[in-house]
Design an enzyme around this catalytic site. Sequence first.
Site: not given
Length: 315
Positions: A14, A139
């Site tokens: 990401k 996350d």
Amino acid sequence: MVAVKPLTVRACAKLNLGLEVLGRREDGYHELRTIFQTIDLSDVIRIGPAPSGIELASDDPGLPLGEANLAYRAADQLRRRAGVRAGARIEIRKRIPVAGGLGGGSSDAAAVLLALDRLWGLGLGRSGLWPLARRVGADVPYFLLGGTALGLARGDEVYPLAEQVRGHVVLVDPGRPVSTAAVFARVAERLTPRENSSTISRFVSSDLRGAVRFGILANELEQAALVEAPDLVGHARRIRAMLARGGAVLARMSGSGSTFFGLFEGRAEAAEAKQALEGAGYRAWLTRTLSLRQYRDRWARSLRGVRTGASGATR
Ligand code: C5P
């Protein structure tokens, strides 16, 4: 026990297109507002049966293989929570730079949760895995979702954005890993607490387009990362300038660093920028964004037709 065939899945990296630190929380974490974006750079993970317990292996000799590894923790906690007796062997081919701000460890953990849920026939799905993902790392929940998403709280409250960002991405690794915890500790020293963020809300709600829209995004961890790793200051300036000169609509550090990225509208200009950065001696990759739909489809394809161990047999 049902013979479960090993499964190979990809765990994507990401970017944080923007990131604001709003304050320190009572649990010691920081209150964030961030825009997450999955990209097409992945670790490759093979997951299969093992006699008992969780076995972890990797082609990266630097990777911790026990409790310190988020993928190990995810598998171990899922196994205990679901009361599974069978073990699992997890082999990680590392492609995402470690400690690079690209979420590789968290993505591996989410991938392991999704794959084991299927292999062990637990039927928890994304929503059932969510609480466990949050406990494994801030996350990790985002990687159960993917695409362009707003992240709030510790970054673990995630909302998909209606408008998914599409573009070509150049990643640049200045070759200097930075510890996330150390960067957040530096932030704490310099933090001005605020009630309201500005740029992330504007980005989410705005009808601005292209470079103007992306230009309002900042990464508030970048300064702290450069205080933590002052040897990066010159590289940061140089890399950002080269990306911008190459036509990037957004050039920032991702997460707590130290990977930098440039977002481009055209592939040719991205490829040229990558070449220029390699010419300057940096390790660089050319990839692209993955939207929510693309991320979902990829997972559906990876898990389609997987023969699951009937839960009665594996538990
Ligand atoms: O949750 P994760 O293990 O990914 O976070 C790594 C470290 O980063 C935490 O131990 C914490 O020090 C810091 N962190 C933070 N605030 C967040 C996310 C991470 O302070 N929202």
